[in-house]
Scaffold this motif. Structure first.
Motif, PDB file in Angstrom:
ATOM      1  N   LEU A   1      -5.490  -2.319   7.490  1.00  0.00           N
ATOM      2  CA  LEU A   1      -5.003  -2.317   8.753  1.00  0.00           C
ATOM      3  C   LEU A   1      -3.292  -2.218   8.561  1.00  0.00           C
ATOM      4  O   LEU A   1      -2.659  -3.057   8.160  1.00  0.00           O
ATOM      5  CB  LEU A   1      -5.249  -3.549   9.511  1.00  0.00           C
ATOM      6  N   GLN A   2      -3.062  -1.084   9.152  1.00  0.00           N
ATOM      7  CA  GLN A   2      -1.553  -1.033   9.071  1.00  0.00           C
ATOM      8  C   GLN A   2      -0.820  -1.397  10.422  1.00  0.00           C
ATOM      9  O   GLN A   2       0.410  -2.103  10.259  1.00  0.00           O
ATOM     10  CB  GLN A   2      -1.072   0.478   9.187  1.00  0.00           C
ATOM     11  N   GLY A   3      -1.514  -1.418  11.409  1.00  0.00           N
ATOM     12  CA  GLY A   3      -0.801  -1.596  12.777  1.00  0.00           C
ATOM     13  C   GLY A   3      -1.446  -1.201  13.972  1.00  0.00           C
ATOM     14  O   GLY A   3      -2.538  -0.556  13.922  1.00  0.00           O
ATOM     15  N   ILE A   4      -0.679  -1.556  15.188  1.00  0.00           N
ATOM     16  CA  ILE A   4      -1.150  -0.785  16.254  1.00  0.00           C
ATOM     17  C   ILE A   4       0.301   0.253  16.832  1.00  0.00           C
ATOM     18  O   ILE A   4       1.183  -0.368  16.987  1.00  0.00           O
ATOM     19  CB  ILE A   4      -1.397  -1.722  17.409  1.00  0.00           C
ATOM     20  N   GLU A   5      -0.059   1.541  17.011  1.00  0.00           N
ATOM     21  CA  GLU A   5       1.160   2.261  17.352  1.00  0.00           C
ATOM     22  C   GLU A   5       0.868   2.590  19.072  1.00  0.00           C
ATOM     23  O   GLU A   5      -0.329   2.846  19.502  1.00  0.00           O
ATOM     24  CB  GLU A   5       0.825   3.734  16.742  1.00  0.00           C
TER      25      GLU A   5
ATOM     26  N   HIS B   1       0.754  -1.135  -0.044  1.00  0.00           N
ATOM     27  CA  HIS B   1       0.014  -0.081   0.052  1.00  0.00           C
ATOM     28  C   HIS B   1       0.840   1.239  -0.071  1.00  0.00           C
ATOM     29  O   HIS B   1       1.882   1.509   0.728  1.00  0.00           O
ATOM     30  CB  HIS B   1      -0.872   0.012   1.261  1.00  0.00           C
ATOM     31  N   PRO B   2       0.699   2.317  -0.752  1.00  0.00           N
ATOM     32  CA  PRO B   2       1.618   3.538  -0.710  1.00  0.00           C
ATOM     33  C   PRO B   2       1.222   4.247   0.312  1.00  0.00           C
ATOM     34  O   PRO B   2       0.151   3.950   1.274  1.00  0.00           O
ATOM     35  CB  PRO B   2       0.985   4.262  -1.980  1.00  0.00           C
ATOM     36  N   ASP B   3       2.166   5.072   0.911  1.00  0.00           N
ATOM     37  CA  ASP B   3       2.066   5.809   2.143  1.00  0.00           C
ATOM     38  C   ASP B   3       2.277   5.143   3.221  1.00  0.00           C
ATOM     39  O   ASP B   3       1.521   5.465   4.269  1.00  0.00           O
ATOM     40  CB  ASP B   3       1.092   6.962   1.830  1.00  0.00           C
ATOM     41  N   VAL B   4       2.737   3.884   3.384  1.00  0.00           N
ATOM     42  CA  VAL B   4       2.831   3.178   4.489  1.00  0.00           C
ATOM     43  C   VAL B   4       4.320   2.725   4.823  1.00  0.00           C
ATOM     44  O   VAL B   4       4.878   2.692   3.943  1.00  0.00           O
ATOM     45  CB  VAL B   4       1.845   1.934   4.317  1.00  0.00           C
ATOM     46  N   ARG B   5       4.533   2.501   6.456  1.00  0.00           N
ATOM     47  CA  ARG B   5       5.996   2.602   6.465  1.00  0.00           C
ATOM     48  C   ARG B   5       6.365   0.902   6.099  1.00  0.00           C
ATOM     49  O   ARG B   5       7.608   0.723   6.347  1.00  0.00           O
ATOM     50  CB  ARG B   5       6.137   2.908   8.010  1.00  0.00           C
ATOM     51  N   PHE B   6       5.442   0.067   6.473  1.00  0.00           N
ATOM     52  CA  PHE B   6       5.826  -1.403   6.154  1.00  0.00           C
ATOM     53  C   PHE B   6       5.449  -1.738   4.807  1.00  0.00           C
ATOM     54  O   PHE B   6       4.827  -1.200   3.875  1.00  0.00           O
ATOM     55  CB  PHE B   6       4.658  -2.168   7.129  1.00  0.00           C
ATOM     56  N   SER B   7       6.017  -2.961   4.543  1.00  0.00           N
ATOM     57  CA  SER B   7       6.166  -3.604   3.029  1.00  0.00           C
ATOM     58  C   SER B   7       4.648  -4.133   2.782  1.00  0.00           C
ATOM     59  O   SER B   7       4.521  -4.324   1.436  1.00  0.00           O
ATOM     60  CB  SER B   7       7.203  -4.711   2.862  1.00  0.00           C
ATOM     61  N   GLU B   8       3.852  -4.346   3.763  1.00  0.00           N
ATOM     62  CA  GLU B   8       2.536  -4.782   3.495  1.00  0.00           C
ATOM     63  C   GLU B   8       1.486  -4.492   4.511  1.00  0.00           C
ATOM     64  O   GLU B   8       1.920  -4.075   5.691  1.00  0.00           O
ATOM     65  CB  GLU B   8       2.561  -6.363   3.292  1.00  0.00           C
ATOM     66  N   VAL B   9       0.184  -4.370   4.315  1.00  0.00           N
ATOM     67  CA  VAL B   9      -0.793  -4.225   5.102  1.00  0.00           C
ATOM     68  C   VAL B   9      -1.791  -5.289   4.952  1.00  0.00           C
ATOM     69  O   VAL B   9      -1.747  -6.261   4.336  1.00  0.00           O
ATOM     70  CB  VAL B   9      -1.358  -2.837   4.960  1.00  0.00           C
ATOM     71  N   ALA B  10      -2.772  -5.189   6.148  1.00  0.00           N
ATOM     72  CA  ALA B  10      -3.699  -6.460   5.943  1.00  0.00           C
ATOM     73  C   ALA B  10      -5.077  -5.850   5.283  1.00  0.00           C
ATOM     74  O   ALA B  10      -5.316  -4.820   5.966  1.00  0.00           O
ATOM     75  CB  ALA B  10      -4.092  -7.073   7.313  1.00  0.00           C
TER      76      ALA B  10
END
Length: 300
Positions: free
Chosen positions: A288-292, A123-132
């Motif tokens: 879902l990118q994650g939990i901060e 996903h563009p504009d995300v810090r990780f290589s993948e999102v859910a």
């Protein structure tokens, strides 16, 4: 007082500055050329960097920096990918407190590896290589953990689910609340009710019922309002605005799962959860990118 400070050596001023906050160091650098020079000292900024920074840097492909101040500022504005790119680390720019984001890959997601329910995509504009990507589920359960030993001691932390609606549209969350929780693993958790649909959440906050709601959704809506009102009265709080998503500076949305105080005395496992397992309704349409996990008592 100012005259007394002007008589101090640059090294002495640097020692004094190392005991205040990074924000105040930047402010005091405007006092005089001596203060400005002392405020650039590695001895000052080294105090603001975490003691385990070398270990964190060894897990990433970070480059070298001309000074400790440059490194500090870089970590405030550029999340450092660690744990094989599955977690990010950065510093709060005001006080230098540690902040982490757990990527979706580090979380426990029921049916997370079943493509008809969840997909893993870039996903563009995300810090990780993948999102859910949540395709469609009737049982939503997401859990994550972090050890307090990773965090700054004597700090109140908040945990935030970071997500974004699918451009095609989010569904199943407009009138359906979600239960979130946080607490020490194995102990009693603090729970609250939130909404993942930002627009519907705002309307619910102001108790505006959509005209086209229909009988079933209208009844559910009124029930949700009554539930929130009861919680409001029981808790004697006006923090209803914390129960729906807010837009972040990076364009994603976040909703608070709760908070906890890290006393720094013992390493404890903090568990965070997101659940909608009661209604049986199908829902989907979000990334879902994650939990901060970040300090609540300082600027973000």
């Amino acid at each position: 007082m100012a005259k007394d400070f002007n008589n101090l050596s640059e090294g002495c001023i640097a020692i004094i500055l190392s005991f205040i906050s990074p924000r105040d160091v930047c402010r005091l650098s405007l006092v005089s050329s001596t203060f400005r020079s002392a405020a650039e000292s590695d001895a000052v900024w080294d105090r603001f960097l975490p003691s385990d920074l070398h270990t964190l840097l060894s897990q990433s492909s970070s480059s070298s920096f001309p000074s400790k101040k440059h490194l500090y500022l870089h970590l405030c504005h550029n999340p450092l990918l660690i744990d094989h790119g599955k977690m990010s680390f950065q510093l709060d720019k005001v006080y230098g407190k540690k902040c982490y984001m757990l990527s979706a890959r580090t979380l426990f997601i029921v049916w997370g590896d079943t493509p008809r329910f969840w997909r893993w995509i870039s996903h563009p504009d995300v810090r990780f290589s993948e999102v859910a990507e949540l395709v469609s589920v009737c049982w939503l359960e997401i859990r994550g953990w972090i050890n307090t030993g990773k965090l700054s001691p004597e700090t109140l932390y908040g945990a935030y689910l970071v997500f974004k609606p699918n451009p095609a549209g989010i569904y199943g969350f407009d009138y359906q609340s979600v239960e979130v929780s946080i607490g020490i693993a194995g102990g009693e958790a603090s729970k609250r009710t939130v909404f993942l649909d930002a627009e519907r959440g705002r309307r619910l906050r102001y108790q505006i019922v959509p005209r086209q709601a229909g009988i079933f959704n209208h009844a559910r809506f009124l029930g949700s309002v009554e539930t929130l009102s009861a919680q409001h009265n029981n808790n004697n709080t006006t923090s209803i605005d914390l129960k729906y998503p807010k837009e972040r500076g990076d364009g994603w949305l976040e909703v608070e799962l709760g908070d906890f105080f890290n006393d720094g005395e013992d390493d404890k496992e903090v568990e965070m959860g997101v659940y909608e397992i009661k209604s049986g309704d199908w829902k989907g349409g979000l990334f879902l990118q994650g939990i901060e996990i970040r300090p609540k008592t300082v600027s973000h």
